[in-house]
Design a protein around this motif. Structure first.
Motif, PDB file in Angstrom:
ATOM      1  N   ASN A  41       9.970 -49.543  13.815  1.00  0.00           N
ATOM      2  CA  ASN A  41       9.666 -49.744  15.230  1.00  0.00           C
ATOM      3  C   ASN A  41      10.862 -49.483  16.147  1.00  0.00           C
ATOM      4  O   ASN A  41      10.977 -50.099  17.215  1.00  0.00           O
ATOM      5  N   ARG A  42      11.723 -48.590  15.732  1.00  0.00           N
ATOM      6  CA  ARG A  42      12.871 -48.224  16.551  1.00  0.00           C
ATOM      7  C   ARG A  42      12.946 -46.711  16.679  1.00  0.00           C
ATOM      8  O   ARG A  42      12.326 -45.975  15.922  1.00  0.00           O
ATOM      9  N   GLY A  43      13.738 -46.258  17.640  1.00  0.00           N
ATOM     10  CA  GLY A  43      14.044 -44.833  17.735  1.00  0.00           C
ATOM     11  C   GLY A  43      15.034 -44.434  16.662  1.00  0.00           C
ATOM     12  O   GLY A  43      15.456 -45.243  15.845  1.00  0.00           O
ATOM     13  N   LEU A  44      15.403 -43.152  16.665  1.00  0.00           N
ATOM     14  CA  LEU A  44      16.349 -42.655  15.684  1.00  0.00           C
ATOM     15  C   LEU A  44      17.775 -42.936  16.136  1.00  0.00           C
ATOM     16  O   LEU A  44      18.094 -42.841  17.324  1.00  0.00           O
TER      17      LEU A  44
ATOM     18  N   TYR B  35       9.547 -35.968  22.087  1.00  0.00           N
ATOM     19  CA  TYR B  35       9.040 -35.670  20.762  1.00  0.00           C
ATOM     20  C   TYR B  35       7.859 -36.595  20.464  1.00  0.00           C
ATOM     21  O   TYR B  35       7.771 -37.704  20.996  1.00  0.00           O
ATOM     22  N   MET B  88       3.463 -41.950  17.922  1.00  0.00           N
ATOM     23  CA  MET B  88       4.705 -42.524  18.437  1.00  0.00           C
ATOM     24  C   MET B  88       5.387 -41.428  19.254  1.00  0.00           C
ATOM     25  O   MET B  88       5.582 -40.302  18.766  1.00  0.00           O
ATOM     26  N   LEU B  90       8.774 -40.302  21.334  1.00  0.00           N
ATOM     27  CA  LEU B  90      10.201 -40.578  21.408  1.00  0.00           C
ATOM     28  C   LEU B  90      10.842 -39.696  22.474  1.00  0.00           C
ATOM     29  O   LEU B  90      10.666 -38.476  22.476  1.00  0.00           O
ATOM     30  N   GLY B 104      15.480 -43.150  22.708  1.00  0.00           N
ATOM     31  CA  GLY B 104      14.913 -44.428  23.082  1.00  0.00           C
ATOM     32  C   GLY B 104      14.212 -45.058  21.893  1.00  0.00           C
ATOM     33  O   GLY B 104      14.135 -44.469  20.805  1.00  0.00           O
ATOM     34  N   GLY B 106      11.089 -45.669  21.558  1.00  0.00           N
ATOM     35  CA  GLY B 106       9.769 -45.117  21.295  1.00  0.00           C
ATOM     36  C   GLY B 106       8.655 -45.870  21.997  1.00  0.00           C
ATOM     37  O   GLY B 106       8.782 -47.060  22.316  1.00  0.00           O
TER      38      GLY B 106
END
Lengths: 114, 112
Positions: A41-44, B35, B88, B90, B104, B106
């Protein structure tokens, strides 16, 4: 055209053992190569990059990667895995001849078992 | 540290609705990206922008549009949401070809 392959969907390793997450790429010119990690549940998050120079690059959290031009590979490594390293890992390539876009691999899920 | 903020973590919308996803970065980066991430497919580029009011199509722009009226803000618009746009999303920013993307956290969009 640029492309990135991560041949393993899943990698399992025991805590304390070395880990390797594989990446191969295809670009027309000299690549810029990146590794990212994604927690649930996070971005990269950016780990490390290769632009030029020494083939072995060191990054965050004890990770390193080796650029091998002849094998067109950029494998991610860590000498001793931690349970907290369990996450989804993405390799990405940017071809400087093709502007700003990154091309990402499909991702490899790393599970470090206690 | 660079901060990229996406306005919503979770969104649920109905088929046919117009959907706005907002992204703001605080480091004066020239380049911004949208993305979508789907299991087994990695990240696929929808649109990117290298300057205010400039935009370029990525690999999967169909059904999407973008707006960049200010340098720090990059909006993704789903003109008429469909169930196959459940994903999702991003947002990322960067400066220069040698620089990494900063992402971020997402937005997980569900279209019902």
């Amino acid at each position: 055209a640029q492309s990135v392959a991560q041949p393993e969907d899943q990698v399992n390793v025991a805590e304390g053992n070395p880990l390797t997450v594989k990446c191969t790429y295809s670009v027309s010119g000299n690549p810029y190569l990146f590794w990212y990690v994604q927690y649930p549940n996070r971005g990269l998050q950016f780990l490390l990059k290769y632009i030029t120079g020494d083939n072995l690059v060191k990054g965050s959290y004890g990770f390193e990667a080796e650029f091998n031009k002849s094998q067109t590979s950029f494998h991610l490594k860590k000498p001793s895995a931690l349970v907290s390293d369990s996450a989804l890992y993405f390799c990405a390539v940017r071809d400087p001849n093709y502007g700003q876009n990154f091309v990402f691999g499909p991702g490899t899920r790393l599970s470090v078992l206690p | 540290d660079v901060k990229v903020t996406q306005s919503s973590r979770y969104l649920v919308k109905r088929t046919g609705e117009k959907v706005f996803l907002e992204c703001v970065q605080d480091m004066d980066h020239e380049n911004m990206f949208w993305y979508r991430q789907d299991p087994g497919l990695g990240l696929r580029l929808i649109y990117f922008s290298y300057d205010v009011k400039m935009k370029e199509k990525g690999d999967i722009p169909e059904g999407y549009s973008v707006s960049r009226e200010k340098k720090e803000r990059f909006s993704l618009i789903l003109e008429s949401a469909s169930t196959n746009q459940t994903s999702m999303y991003l947002c990322a920013s960067s400066t220069g070809q040698r620089s990494p993307l900063h992402f971020g956290n997402g937005t997980r969009l569900t279209v019902t």
